[in-house]
Enzyme design. Sequence first.
Site, PDB file in Angstrom:
ATOM      1  N   LYS A 275      29.962  55.831  54.510  1.00 37.18           N
ATOM      2  CA  LYS A 275      30.896  54.707  54.507  1.00 37.18           C
ATOM      3  C   LYS A 275      32.193  55.133  53.847  1.00 37.18           C
ATOM      4  CE  LYS A 275      28.906  50.092  54.387  1.00 37.18           C
ATOM      5  NZ  LYS A 275      28.644  48.969  53.475  1.00 37.18           N
TER       6      LYS A 275
HETATM    7  C1  E4P Z   1      28.464  45.787  54.110  1.00 40.74           C
HETATM    8  O1  E4P Z   1      27.538  46.463  53.671  1.00 40.74           O
HETATM    9  C2  E4P Z   1      29.465  45.281  53.124  1.00 40.74           C
HETATM   10  O2  E4P Z   1      29.715  46.296  52.164  1.00 40.74           O
HETATM   11  C3  E4P Z   1      28.980  44.042  52.420  1.00 40.74           C
HETATM   12  O3  E4P Z   1      28.403  43.147  53.367  1.00 40.74           O
HETATM   13  C4  E4P Z   1      30.128  43.367  51.670  1.00 40.74           C
HETATM   14  O4  E4P Z   1      29.702  42.101  51.205  1.00 40.74           O
HETATM   15  P1  E4P Z   1      30.588  41.311  50.132  1.00 40.74           P
HETATM   16  O5  E4P Z   1      31.914  40.968  50.795  1.00 40.74           O
HETATM   17  O6  E4P Z   1      29.776  40.071  49.808  1.00 40.74           O
HETATM   18  O7  E4P Z   1      30.773  42.245  48.948  1.00 40.74           O
END
Ligand code: E4P
Length: 222
Positions: free
Chosen positions: A91
């Site tokens: 990522k």
């Molecule tokens: C995906 O894995 C994203 O990092 C995650 O869903 C982000 O969620 P948040 O906006 O609640 O931190």
Amino acid sequence: MKLFIDSANLNDIELSLKRGLVKGVTTNPSILAKEPKGDFILHMKKIVGLLREYNTLVPLSIEVFSTKKEEMVRQAETFLKELNYEKLNIKIPIGWDELEVIHSLRRRGIEVNCTCCMSYNQAMMAANAGANFVSLFYGRIRDVGYNAYQVVEETAKTLKTAGSPSEIIVGSIRHIHDINDAMKAGAHIVTVPPQFFPQMVKHPKTDEAVKQFVTDFENWMK
Ligand code: E4P
């Protein structure tokens, strides 16, 4: 449409694996930080161990935790070497410098999930840089007053028209309606915080019907 689990919690991942729900696992540094403090790589190896134990070799996203290009590449190389998991994807947040990292990793055949995307144009740039996955943050897009459904829908339509291999992962889920809406908007994947899975199968009329059927049959058998 596939559901991924948005968690690094071993128990939650296993509960989902037992139900065949897991078509992928996404993590991020904040998700990891919810787990007991410990060795980061060792924890990720335990997740890989669970996936292998259940013979569910699905995409697993691990996010870099640096904003420096060289360090992002070094961390990606470390993750790949240490975990030795064939469906690992790295990522990398969307950004001008990050696009260079994404493209260089892709040229080396390393799978990339371009994350923290909040707009149509960011998603387009990520896809054009070659990201395998483009992560749109549904809840955060809405937090600042934009129409998250429309962002997902327009991105999905353009990627489909262009014949792009990039897949949209919708994350940042705040309610099961977000999951339903993201699917309807055309997301390839929705990554779901595990607390929503039981909610997605629960309905009072189902409980009522099952209770009635069992009661009626028990009375008939008396
Ligand atoms: C995906 O894995 C994203 O990092 C995650 O869903 C982000 O969620 P948040 O906006 O609640 O931190």
